[in-house]
Scaffold this motif. Structure first.
Motif, short mmCIF file in Angstrom:
data_model
loop_
_atom_site.label_atom_id
_atom_site.label_comp_id
_atom_site.label_asym_id
_atom_site.label_seq_id
_atom_site.Cartn_x
_atom_site.Cartn_y
_atom_site.Cartn_z
N UNK A 227 0.26 8.54 15.10
CA UNK A 227 -1.14 8.94 15.27
C UNK A 227 -1.54 10.01 14.24
N UNK A 228 -0.67 10.99 14.05
CA UNK A 228 -0.98 12.03 13.07
C UNK A 228 -1.07 11.47 11.67
N UNK A 229 -0.15 10.55 11.34
CA UNK A 229 -0.16 9.95 10.01
C UNK A 229 -1.45 9.15 9.78
N UNK A 230 -1.97 8.56 10.86
CA UNK A 230 -3.21 7.77 10.75
C UNK A 230 -4.46 8.65 10.84
N UNK A 231 -4.26 9.94 11.03
CA UNK A 231 -5.40 10.85 11.11
C UNK A 231 -6.12 10.80 12.44
N UNK A 232 -5.41 10.37 13.51
CA UNK A 232 -6.03 10.29 14.83
C UNK A 232 -5.98 11.67 15.49
N UNK A 233 -7.15 12.27 15.67
CA UNK A 233 -7.21 13.57 16.33
C UNK A 233 -6.97 13.39 17.82
N UNK A 234 -6.24 14.30 18.45
CA UNK A 234 -5.95 14.14 19.88
C UNK A 234 -7.20 14.18 20.75
N UNK A 235 -8.29 14.77 20.26
CA UNK A 235 -9.52 14.85 21.05
C UNK A 235 -10.37 13.58 20.91
N UNK A 236 -10.01 12.71 19.97
CA UNK A 236 -10.85 11.55 19.69
C UNK A 236 -10.61 10.42 20.69
N UNK A 237 -11.55 9.47 20.69
CA UNK A 237 -11.41 8.30 21.55
C UNK A 237 -10.22 7.46 21.15
N UNK A 238 -9.90 7.47 19.85
CA UNK A 238 -8.77 6.68 19.36
C UNK A 238 -7.45 7.18 19.90
N UNK A 239 -7.43 8.43 20.41
CA UNK A 239 -6.19 9.00 20.93
C UNK A 239 -5.91 8.54 22.36
N UNK A 240 -6.93 8.00 23.05
CA UNK A 240 -6.78 7.66 24.47
C UNK A 240 -5.65 6.66 24.72
N UNK A 241 -5.57 5.53 23.99
CA UNK A 241 -4.47 4.59 24.25
C UNK A 241 -3.09 5.20 24.04
N UNK A 242 -2.98 6.05 23.03
CA UNK A 242 -1.69 6.71 22.76
C UNK A 242 -1.34 7.65 23.90
N UNK A 243 -2.30 8.46 24.32
CA UNK A 243 -2.06 9.39 25.42
C UNK A 243 -1.73 8.65 26.70
N UNK A 244 -2.45 7.56 26.98
CA UNK A 244 -2.20 6.78 28.20
C UNK A 244 -0.77 6.25 28.21
N UNK A 245 -0.31 5.74 27.08
CA UNK A 245 1.05 5.18 27.02
C UNK A 245 2.09 6.28 27.25
N UNK A 246 1.86 7.42 26.64
CA UNK A 246 2.83 8.51 26.78
C UNK A 246 2.83 9.09 28.19
N UNK A 247 1.66 9.26 28.78
CA UNK A 247 1.58 9.78 30.15
C UNK A 247 2.25 8.81 31.11
N UNK A 248 2.06 7.52 30.89
CA UNK A 248 2.69 6.51 31.75
C UNK A 248 4.21 6.62 31.67
N UNK A 306 -2.96 18.69 23.43
CA UNK A 306 -4.38 18.66 23.08
C UNK A 306 -5.06 17.40 23.62
N UNK A 307 -4.34 16.28 23.60
CA UNK A 307 -4.91 15.03 24.10
C UNK A 307 -5.14 15.10 25.60
N UNK A 308 -4.22 15.72 26.34
CA UNK A 308 -4.38 15.84 27.79
C UNK A 308 -5.53 16.78 28.15
N UNK A 309 -5.72 17.81 27.35
CA UNK A 309 -6.86 18.69 27.61
C UNK A 309 -8.18 17.92 27.43
N UNK A 310 -8.20 17.09 26.37
CA UNK A 310 -9.42 16.34 26.06
C UNK A 310 -9.64 15.15 26.99
N UNK A 311 -8.54 14.62 27.50
CA UNK A 311 -8.64 13.39 28.33
C UNK A 311 -7.85 13.61 29.63
N UNK A 312 -8.38 14.40 30.56
CA UNK A 312 -7.64 14.74 31.79
C UNK A 312 -7.55 13.59 32.78
#
Length: 314
Positions: A227-248, A306-312
């Protein structure tokens, strides 16, 4: 010239290249005693004087003191014994000089103040036992009595900085930084609070399967790095699928279900983990011991935090 003839100090000086003053001093010290004297009282030396002077000069050039030279000449100790003892003493001096050189280079590189230089010199010259005691006291102060488990404490106590005799300026600087770090009360308090929180979380959720924990950690590294290499900010909508997978993955590891409550719990664990400060300890230790630096997990944890703060909510 008759080799059995007695020789004056002047003759010995011409034959050996030594000054009259030096020969007289060695003679007064008893290492090259005169054989006889002239009627006027001048010293005369026998045929063995040349050999004795040659041996004394060699031993003195090697740094052997006159008292030891006298014992060699009196055959109380042998030349090999003296050489072995002196070689060992020189080894200590060489190690000390190398350490001094490394300290000076580290000071030059850091632009240290006189106070910092004094501290660096003091810390660099701690013995192996003193370094071990410093680390053991730190480990006991931070982790003792928390219920982290005997294996963890044993592992931490065994990770002792092994500063080599020919330590580089980088190793000296790393050791000084580590020594200052483990004596920092604020750093200790932060790590202890983080460790206590992790123990409570373990007690709440149970001991995770080690293999599953390693897989989850690897997944965290891989997904956040991508995600970082692709420039995906943790607060962005693009980060949601990544955060969901990791939280799961973390929910499965803890035996819980993803949801706002679990995400709040996981966020609290991540925020209290002090990963960057803990990794700083291991990074410095690796530099001191001449080992590869461990892979940093702090950037991955910071991204997910940061992603969890943005997407609780999932």
């Amino acid at each position: 010239m008759n080799d059995d003839a007695l020789r004056s100090i002047g003759e010995l000086s011409r034959l050996t290249g030594l000054s009259v003053k030096t020969i007289r001093f060695w003679s007064d010290a008893g290492v090259v005693p005169p054989t006889d004297r002239t009627p006027a009282g001048y010293r005369l030396y026998g045929p063995d004087a040349l050999a004795r002077l040659g041996l004394v000069r060699t031993l003195r050039d090697l740094g052997i003191d006159l008292a030891t030279v006298q014992r060699v000449l009196a055959r109380e100790i042998t030349v090999p014994e003296v050489a072995a003892a002196h070689a060992e003493a020189l080894d200590v001096q060489i190690r000390t000089l190398r350490l001094h050189r490394s300290v000076l280079r580290a000071v030059a590189g850091r632009g240290s103040t006189p106070q910092e230089m004094a501290l660096m010199h003091k810390l660099a010259h701690l013995s192996d036992q003193e370094r071990r005691h410093l680390v053991e006291e730190f480990v006991e102060s931070v982790f003792g009595g928390l219920g982290t488990g005997p294996e963890f404490l044993a592992m931490m106590r065994d990770t002792v900085p092994d500063l080599p005799d020919d330590a580089s300026p980088e190793q000296i600087a790393a050791w000084v930084e580590l020594a200052e770090l483990v004596q920092d009360e604020e750093y200790r308090a932060g790590l202890r609070a983080a460790a206590a929180d992790q123990v409570r979380a373990r007690d709440d959720a149970g001991e995770p399967d080690p293999a599953a924990a390693r897989e989850t950690a690897a997944l965290l590294q891989e997904r956040t790095a991508r995600a970082r290499a692709a420039g995906v900010a943790p607060e962005s909508a693009a980060a949601v699928p990544v955060a969901d997978e990791l939280v799961a993955a973390y929910a499965a590891l803890a035996g819980r279900t993803d949801g706002p409550e679990f995400r709040a719990w996981l966020l609290a664990r991540l925020e209290s983990s002090h990963v960057a400060e803990y990794e700083r300890y291991w990074r410095l230790l690796a530099v001191i011991n001449g080992q590869p630096e461990p892979a940093a997990t702090a950037p991955a944890v910071e991204w997910l935090t940061a992603a969890l703060r943005a997407h609780p909510q999932p």
